[in-house]
Design a protein around this motif. Structure first.
Motif, mmCIF file in Angstrom:
data_model
loop_
_atom_site.group_PDB
_atom_site.id
_atom_site.type_symbol
_atom_site.label_atom_id
_atom_site.label_comp_id
_atom_site.label_asym_id
_atom_site.label_seq_id
_atom_site.Cartn_x
_atom_site.Cartn_y
_atom_site.Cartn_z
ATOM 1 N N TYR A 69 21.354 46.152 -8.983
ATOM 2 C CA TYR A 69 22.478 46.816 -8.330
ATOM 3 C C TYR A 69 23.688 46.802 -9.254
ATOM 4 O O TYR A 69 23.852 45.879 -10.055
ATOM 5 C CB TYR A 69 22.834 46.112 -7.011
ATOM 6 C CG TYR A 69 21.923 46.516 -5.872
ATOM 7 C CD1 TYR A 69 22.251 47.578 -5.041
ATOM 8 C CD2 TYR A 69 20.727 45.847 -5.652
ATOM 9 C CE1 TYR A 69 21.412 47.960 -4.000
ATOM 10 C CE2 TYR A 69 19.879 46.219 -4.620
ATOM 11 C CZ TYR A 69 20.231 47.278 -3.795
ATOM 12 O OH TYR A 69 19.387 47.656 -2.784
ATOM 13 N N PRO A 70 24.530 47.817 -9.161
ATOM 14 C CA PRO A 70 25.760 47.807 -9.966
ATOM 15 C C PRO A 70 26.668 46.665 -9.508
ATOM 16 O O PRO A 70 26.594 46.226 -8.362
ATOM 17 C CB PRO A 70 26.395 49.174 -9.677
ATOM 18 C CG PRO A 70 25.835 49.581 -8.352
ATOM 19 C CD PRO A 70 24.445 49.023 -8.299
ATOM 20 N N PRO A 71 27.536 46.177 -10.384
ATOM 21 C CA PRO A 71 28.405 45.034 -10.049
ATOM 22 C C PRO A 71 29.596 45.442 -9.195
ATOM 23 O O PRO A 71 30.734 45.474 -9.652
ATOM 24 C CB PRO A 71 28.852 44.535 -11.430
ATOM 25 C CG PRO A 71 28.837 45.763 -12.281
ATOM 26 C CD PRO A 71 27.691 46.607 -11.781
ATOM 27 N N HIS A 72 29.335 45.756 -7.912
ATOM 28 C CA HIS A 72 30.403 46.283 -7.079
ATOM 29 C C HIS A 72 31.198 45.215 -6.324
ATOM 30 O O HIS A 72 31.986 45.537 -5.439
ATOM 31 C CB HIS A 72 29.853 47.336 -6.097
ATOM 32 C CG HIS A 72 28.718 46.854 -5.251
ATOM 33 N ND1 HIS A 72 27.411 47.162 -5.521
ATOM 34 C CD2 HIS A 72 28.700 46.096 -4.140
ATOM 35 C CE1 HIS A 72 26.620 46.605 -4.618
ATOM 36 N NE2 HIS A 72 27.383 45.963 -3.770
ATOM 37 N N ILE B 221 22.861 37.626 -9.686
ATOM 38 C CA ILE B 221 22.748 38.101 -8.309
ATOM 39 C C ILE B 221 22.460 39.605 -8.263
ATOM 40 O O ILE B 221 21.744 40.085 -7.387
ATOM 41 C CB ILE B 221 24.039 37.766 -7.534
ATOM 42 C CG1 ILE B 221 24.209 36.247 -7.441
ATOM 43 C CG2 ILE B 221 24.030 38.389 -6.141
ATOM 44 C CD1 ILE B 221 25.570 35.794 -6.954
ATOM 45 N N THR B 222 23.005 40.351 -9.220
ATOM 46 C CA THR B 222 22.786 41.805 -9.221
ATOM 47 C C THR B 222 21.420 42.195 -9.762
ATOM 48 O O THR B 222 21.007 43.343 -9.610
ATOM 49 C CB THR B 222 23.857 42.509 -10.080
ATOM 50 O OG1 THR B 222 23.759 42.052 -11.435
ATOM 51 C CG2 THR B 222 25.254 42.245 -9.544
ATOM 52 N N LYS C 216 16.765 39.547 -1.021
ATOM 53 C CA LYS C 216 16.176 39.394 -2.355
ATOM 54 C C LYS C 216 15.523 38.024 -2.510
ATOM 55 O O LYS C 216 14.447 37.894 -3.098
ATOM 56 C CB LYS C 216 17.237 39.602 -3.432
ATOM 57 C CG LYS C 216 17.535 41.064 -3.758
ATOM 58 C CD LYS C 216 18.378 41.163 -5.014
ATOM 59 C CE LYS C 216 18.480 42.606 -5.505
ATOM 60 N NZ LYS C 216 19.271 42.704 -6.757
ATOM 61 N N ILE C 217 16.182 36.994 -1.981
ATOM 62 C CA ILE C 217 15.593 35.657 -2.023
ATOM 63 C C ILE C 217 14.280 35.638 -1.240
ATOM 64 O O ILE C 217 13.270 35.077 -1.693
ATOM 65 C CB ILE C 217 16.564 34.611 -1.452
ATOM 66 C CG1 ILE C 217 17.854 34.572 -2.269
ATOM 67 C CG2 ILE C 217 15.921 33.223 -1.422
ATOM 68 C CD1 ILE C 217 18.963 33.732 -1.648
ATOM 69 N N ILE D 89 19.696 50.919 0.371
ATOM 70 C CA ILE D 89 18.301 51.327 0.166
ATOM 71 C C ILE D 89 18.275 52.847 0.116
ATOM 72 O O ILE D 89 18.722 53.510 1.047
ATOM 73 C CB ILE D 89 17.374 50.831 1.291
ATOM 74 C CG1 ILE D 89 17.408 49.295 1.384
ATOM 75 C CG2 ILE D 89 15.939 51.293 1.045
ATOM 76 C CD1 ILE D 89 16.551 48.735 2.521
ATOM 77 N N THR D 90 17.766 53.400 -0.995
ATOM 78 C CA THR D 90 17.722 54.845 -1.186
ATOM 79 C C THR D 90 16.288 55.310 -1.416
ATOM 80 O O THR D 90 15.378 54.508 -1.633
ATOM 81 C CB THR D 90 18.577 55.251 -2.395
ATOM 82 O OG1 THR D 90 17.959 54.720 -3.592
ATOM 83 C CG2 THR D 90 19.989 54.699 -2.279
#
Length: 258
Positions: A116-119, A185-186, A90-91, A210-211
């Motif tokens: 992204y979900p906070p997993h 971050i998410t 992402k960075i 990645i989907t």
């Protein structure tokens, strides 16, 4: 005065910068770095709040990308190839979207530019439950963390951040800063701009980071993006299939070296 990321540099040729993922450090990508140094000038970094880099309350991707550019300016690197894994991907994407003229090519390992979900909340709770001052041996920390994370391999990776000094154990990464900024971050990569240079997304065949649903978000920002899948590899594809991963990265950089 600008605070710079901790880094290592080796090799010669076109410059490639490697950016690790969440809870990691520059040595996560050592195998790739050593491989690429045979042909390229390779810079490895510790992201802020990680490794031996400085600590800061923000983990906003625009700030994280600026850390990279500040280091490149310090090293007088005008353009480079950039490789990032997970959060580091992402960075890397944020770098390409922010200053596209400085990025020869972009390689993103197993992450998309999306929310992204906070997993990692359970992991963060486990890390925060460990008080390094009360730890007498690494096994004590592992026993505590096992209540939150059952996978031994994940715990071993996370506990690389727990280092021993003459004063006893201490966290190398700033766990509190990471936890407090986890909502950043998410988040998706910022910027409505496009990077029209060469982009390669490398996906672990067993990973769901990645989907197919991410294709639109990728195509909008990176219209020339290509994809490769490494079969029988998960999110840690560079560690699980290093020879294949290294070969794919090397060939893509060579193909797009100008």
């Amino acid at each position: 005065m600008t605070t710079l990321l901790n880094y290592q540099r080796g090799g010669s040729g076109a410059t490639v910068i490697l950016i690790h993922g969440l809870f990691g450090a520059m040595d996560n990508l050592n195998i790739l770095a050593k491989h690429l140094q045979q042909k390229f000038d390779v810079i490895q970094v510790d992201v802020r709040n990680h490794g031996d880099s400085f600590h800061h309350s923000s983990m906003d991707y625009e700030d994280l990308a600026m850390d990279i550019f500040n280091l490149l300016d310090h090293l007088n690197v005008e353009r480079c190839h950039v490789v990032g894994h997970s959060m580091g991907g992402k960075i890397a994407m944020q770098c390409a979207l922010t200053q596209p003229n400085r990025i020869h090519s972009l390689i993103v390992a197993d992450i998309a530019p999306v929310q992204y979900p906070p997993h990692h909340k359970q992991i963060l709770s486990g890390l925060k439950a460990i008080d390094p001052q009360t730890i007498n041996q690494r096994k004590d920390a592992d026993n505590l963390l096992a209540e939150y994370e059952p996978a031994l391999g994940v715990r071993q990776f996370l506990l690389k951040n727990l280092v021993k000094s003459e004063q006893g154990y201490q966290w190398r990464a700033n766990i509190d800063n990471i936890a407090n900024a986890y909502h950043q971050i998410t988040k998706p990569v910022k910027n409505d701009a496009q990077y029209t240079g060469p982009v390669l997304f490398i996906k672990g065949g067993n990973s769901d980071y990645i989907t197919n649903e991410n294709r639109a978000a990728i195509g909008k920002r990176f219209p020339h993006a290509k994809a490769r899948v490494i079969t029988n590899a998960g999110h840690w594809l560079h560690a699980e299939k290093p020879q294949e991963f290294n070969r794919i990265v090397e060939q893509f950089i060579e193909k797009n070296e100008v």
